[in-house]
Design an enzyme around this catalytic site. Structure first.
Site, PDB file in Angstrom:
ATOM      1  N   PRO A  19      40.538  56.664  49.863  1.00 55.36           N
ATOM      2  CA  PRO A  19      41.891  57.093  49.543  1.00 55.36           C
ATOM      3  C   PRO A  19      42.609  56.019  48.734  1.00 55.36           C
ATOM      4  O   PRO A  19      42.385  54.831  48.949  1.00 55.36           O
ATOM      5  CB  PRO A  19      42.543  57.238  50.924  1.00 55.36           C
ATOM      6  CG  PRO A  19      41.735  56.357  51.826  1.00 55.36           C
ATOM      7  CD  PRO A  19      40.352  56.306  51.272  1.00 55.36           C
ATOM      8  N   ASP A  20      43.422  56.441  47.761  1.00 61.12           N
ATOM      9  CA  ASP A  20      44.227  55.419  47.104  1.00 61.12           C
ATOM     10  C   ASP A  20      45.369  55.082  48.059  1.00 61.12           C
ATOM     11  O   ASP A  20      45.521  55.699  49.097  1.00 61.12           O
ATOM     12  CB  ASP A  20      44.719  55.886  45.725  1.00 61.12           C
ATOM     13  CG  ASP A  20      45.769  56.945  45.844  1.00 61.12           C
ATOM     14  OD1 ASP A  20      46.927  56.583  46.093  1.00 61.12           O
ATOM     15  OD2 ASP A  20      45.442  58.134  45.718  1.00 61.12           O
ATOM     16  N   PHE A  21      46.120  54.059  47.714  1.00 52.12           N
ATOM     17  CA  PHE A  21      47.086  53.548  48.675  1.00 52.12           C
ATOM     18  C   PHE A  21      48.412  54.276  48.639  1.00 52.12           C
ATOM     19  O   PHE A  21      49.075  54.415  49.643  1.00 52.12           O
ATOM     20  CB  PHE A  21      47.301  52.043  48.441  1.00 52.12           C
ATOM     21  CG  PHE A  21      46.138  51.211  48.909  1.00 52.12           C
ATOM     22  CD1 PHE A  21      46.220  50.497  50.086  1.00 52.12           C
ATOM     23  CD2 PHE A  21      44.957  51.184  48.207  1.00 52.12           C
ATOM     24  CE1 PHE A  21      45.137  49.763  50.552  1.00 52.12           C
ATOM     25  CE2 PHE A  21      43.867  50.444  48.653  1.00 52.12           C
ATOM     26  CZ  PHE A  21      43.961  49.733  49.827  1.00 52.12           C
ATOM     27  N   ARG A  22      48.814  54.712  47.460  1.00 51.03           N
ATOM     28  CA  ARG A  22      50.211  55.092  47.316  1.00 51.03           C
ATOM     29  C   ARG A  22      50.492  56.557  47.042  1.00 51.03           C
ATOM     30  O   ARG A  22      51.658  56.956  46.994  1.00 51.03           O
ATOM     31  CB  ARG A  22      50.844  54.237  46.204  1.00 51.03           C
ATOM     32  CG  ARG A  22      51.013  52.808  46.670  1.00 51.03           C
ATOM     33  CD  ARG A  22      51.312  51.840  45.533  1.00 51.03           C
ATOM     34  NE  ARG A  22      51.102  50.467  45.969  1.00 51.03           N
ATOM     35  CZ  ARG A  22      51.988  49.750  46.658  1.00 51.03           C
ATOM     36  NH1 ARG A  22      53.150  50.253  46.965  1.00 51.03           N
ATOM     37  NH2 ARG A  22      51.693  48.513  47.029  1.00 51.03           N
ATOM     38  N   GLN A  93      41.652  46.381  40.513  1.00 54.10           N
ATOM     39  CA  GLN A  93      42.636  46.210  41.582  1.00 54.10           C
ATOM     40  C   GLN A  93      42.054  46.651  42.924  1.00 54.10           C
ATOM     41  O   GLN A  93      42.716  46.585  43.945  1.00 54.10           O
ATOM     42  CB  GLN A  93      43.882  47.065  41.283  1.00 54.10           C
ATOM     43  CG  GLN A  93      44.572  46.672  39.991  1.00 54.10           C
ATOM     44  CD  GLN A  93      45.716  47.613  39.666  1.00 54.10           C
ATOM     45  OE1 GLN A  93      46.826  47.472  40.164  1.00 54.10           O
ATOM     46  NE2 GLN A  93      45.454  48.603  38.829  1.00 54.10           N
ATOM     47  N   ASN A  94      40.820  47.135  42.890  1.00 54.81           N
ATOM     48  CA  ASN A  94      40.220  47.697  44.103  1.00 54.81           C
ATOM     49  C   ASN A  94      39.533  46.619  44.932  1.00 54.81           C
ATOM     50  O   ASN A  94      39.032  45.629  44.397  1.00 54.81           O
ATOM     51  CB  ASN A  94      39.214  48.779  43.733  1.00 54.81           C
ATOM     52  CG  ASN A  94      39.874  49.910  42.964  1.00 54.81           C
ATOM     53  OD1 ASN A  94      41.096  50.050  43.010  1.00 54.81           O
ATOM     54  ND2 ASN A  94      39.085  50.678  42.252  1.00 54.81           N
ATOM     55  N   ILE A  95      39.483  46.872  46.245  1.00 53.49           N
ATOM     56  CA  ILE A  95      38.830  45.918  47.139  1.00 53.49           C
ATOM     57  C   ILE A  95      37.572  46.535  47.756  1.00 53.49           C
ATOM     58  O   ILE A  95      37.021  46.007  48.710  1.00 53.49           O
ATOM     59  CB  ILE A  95      39.788  45.467  48.272  1.00 53.49           C
ATOM     60  CG1 ILE A  95      40.338  46.669  49.056  1.00 53.49           C
ATOM     61  CG2 ILE A  95      40.942  44.639  47.714  1.00 53.49           C
ATOM     62  CD1 ILE A  95      41.164  46.268  50.280  1.00 53.49           C
ATOM     63  N   ASP A  96      37.117  47.656  47.168  1.00 50.66           N
ATOM     64  CA  ASP A  96      35.973  48.349  47.763  1.00 50.66           C
ATOM     65  C   ASP A  96      34.621  47.784  47.332  1.00 50.66           C
ATOM     66  O   ASP A  96      33.585  48.171  47.875  1.00 50.66           O
ATOM     67  CB  ASP A  96      36.048  49.849  47.462  1.00 50.66           C
ATOM     68  CG  ASP A  96      36.235  50.133  45.968  1.00 50.66           C
ATOM     69  OD1 ASP A  96      35.536  49.523  45.147  1.00 50.66           O
ATOM     70  OD2 ASP A  96      37.092  50.972  45.631  1.00 50.66           O
ATOM     71  N   HIS A 113      42.638  41.701  43.626  1.00 46.50           N
ATOM     72  CA  HIS A 113      43.168  41.687  44.993  1.00 46.50           C
ATOM     73  C   HIS A 113      42.140  41.210  46.010  1.00 46.50           C
ATOM     74  O   HIS A 113      42.248  41.504  47.194  1.00 46.50           O
ATOM     75  CB  HIS A 113      43.707  43.071  45.360  1.00 46.50           C
ATOM     76  CG  HIS A 113      44.858  43.496  44.474  1.00 46.50           C
ATOM     77  ND1 HIS A 113      45.121  44.787  44.135  1.00 46.50           N
ATOM     78  CD2 HIS A 113      45.798  42.744  43.849  1.00 46.50           C
ATOM     79  CE1 HIS A 113      46.188  44.835  43.341  1.00 46.50           C
ATOM     80  NE2 HIS A 113      46.612  43.606  43.137  1.00 46.50           N
ATOM     81  N   CYS A 124      44.182  27.110  58.736  1.00 51.83           N
ATOM     82  CA  CYS A 124      43.787  25.845  58.110  1.00 51.83           C
ATOM     83  C   CYS A 124      43.128  26.054  56.749  1.00 51.83           C
ATOM     84  O   CYS A 124      42.924  25.088  56.013  1.00 51.83           O
ATOM     85  CB  CYS A 124      42.872  25.034  59.039  1.00 51.83           C
ATOM     86  SG  CYS A 124      41.221  25.730  59.233  1.00 51.83           S
ATOM     87  N   CYS A 146      38.427  30.958  63.811  1.00 52.67           N
ATOM     88  CA  CYS A 146      38.058  29.714  63.130  1.00 52.67           C
ATOM     89  C   CYS A 146      37.549  28.686  64.157  1.00 52.67           C
ATOM     90  O   CYS A 146      38.249  28.374  65.119  1.00 52.67           O
ATOM     91  CB  CYS A 146      39.273  29.167  62.387  1.00 52.67           C
ATOM     92  SG  CYS A 146      39.038  27.530  61.688  1.00 52.67           S
ATOM     93  N   CYS A 149      40.048  25.334  64.099  1.00 51.54           N
ATOM     94  CA  CYS A 149      41.416  25.271  64.618  1.00 51.54           C
ATOM     95  C   CYS A 149      41.768  26.427  65.544  1.00 51.54           C
ATOM     96  O   CYS A 149      42.871  26.477  66.095  1.00 51.54           O
ATOM     97  CB  CYS A 149      42.418  25.215  63.460  1.00 51.54           C
ATOM     98  SG  CYS A 149      42.716  26.797  62.674  1.00 51.54           S
ATOM     99  N   GLY A 186      42.141  54.760  35.868  1.00 47.85           N
ATOM    100  CA  GLY A 186      42.336  54.943  37.298  1.00 47.85           C
ATOM    101  C   GLY A 186      43.471  54.128  37.883  1.00 47.85           C
ATOM    102  O   GLY A 186      43.474  53.855  39.069  1.00 47.85           O
ATOM    103  N   SER A 188      47.898  53.551  37.826  1.00 50.39           N
ATOM    104  CA  SER A 188      49.203  53.955  37.332  1.00 50.39           C
ATOM    105  C   SER A 188      50.021  52.749  36.906  1.00 50.39           C
ATOM    106  O   SER A 188      51.163  52.871  36.500  1.00 50.39           O
ATOM    107  CB  SER A 188      49.941  54.728  38.423  1.00 50.39           C
ATOM    108  OG  SER A 188      49.929  53.982  39.625  1.00 50.39           O
TER     109      SER A 188
HETATM  110 ZN    ZN Z   1      41.246  27.163  60.960  1.00 50.58          ZN
END
Ligand code: ZN
Length: 194
Positions: A19-22, A93-96, A113, A124, A146, A149, A186, A188
């Site tokens: 799905p697109d985000f917006r 712009q995609n993170i897939d 992104h 940290c 992590c 820390c 793809g 806007s």
């Molecule tokens: Zn850390």
């Protein structure tokens, strides 16, 4: 034409079932009710992640490259340009991660992104093993911790308020001034700063 620059957005991944985000109604932000978020964008908010990492972890499980979604014809087009030596860079712009999966080389991609391949501690900043982060998120449905820390680790997806990857700034100026053709697909063009 030898040096083609491509800017791509959510539209190239829609037919992969992401799905697109917006988009009102079908967009991701309109379908996060099950997480009971104070506001939809909280899923990408560092402060919220610190207090409740589960919505992002669940989202990461859904979007993690190579699990539920396959590259589309648009991604194959990018891979073809790359194979023919004509893709100067794909700014996505995609993170897939579907560009990578389609066979576009990492050198030719700028993931504006961020991406899921690497992770770091949000307190940290120390990098965390990408494979271990993947296993923890996918198999244990939890955010990795992590070892230095005790802070929360998150994949290197750009959250609100975080700067874009250094790679974006390092390459953008040169790429913009030396390309022969810019293809925008793809997107806007409504999400700053892209
Ligand atoms: Zn850390």
């Amino acid at each position: 034409i030898q040096r083609i620059l491509v800017l791509s957005g959510a539209g190239v991944s829609c037919s992969a079932g992401i799905p697109d985000f917006r988009t009102p109604g079908s967009g991701l932000y309109d379908n996060l009710e099950k997480y009971n978020l104070p506001y939809p964008e909280a899923v990408f908010d560092l402060g919220f992640y610190q207090s409740n990492s589960q919505p992002f972890v669940d989202l990461a499980k859904e979007l993690w490259p190579g699990r539920n979604h396959s590259p589309t014809l648009s991604h194959s087009f990018l891979a073809l340009l790359n194979k023919k030596g004509k893709l100067m860079r794909n700014y996505t712009q995609n993170i897939d991660g579907l560009e990578c999966l389609a066979g576009v080389s990492e050198e030719h991609i700028v993931e504006c992104h961020g991406h899921f391949r690497t992770s770091a501690c949000i307190d940290c900043g120390i990098p965390f093993d990408g494979k271990e982060a993947r296993d923890t998120i996918l198999n244990l449905s939890a955010a990795p911790i992590c070892p230095k820390c005790g802070g929360l680790v998150k994949p290197d997806i750009v959250f609100f308020g975080e700067s874009l990857p250094v790679r974006f700034k390092n390459l953008l100026h040169k790429d913009l001034s030396t390309n022969d053709l810019l293809i925008v697909m793809g997107t806007s063009l409504k999400v700053a700063p892209v």
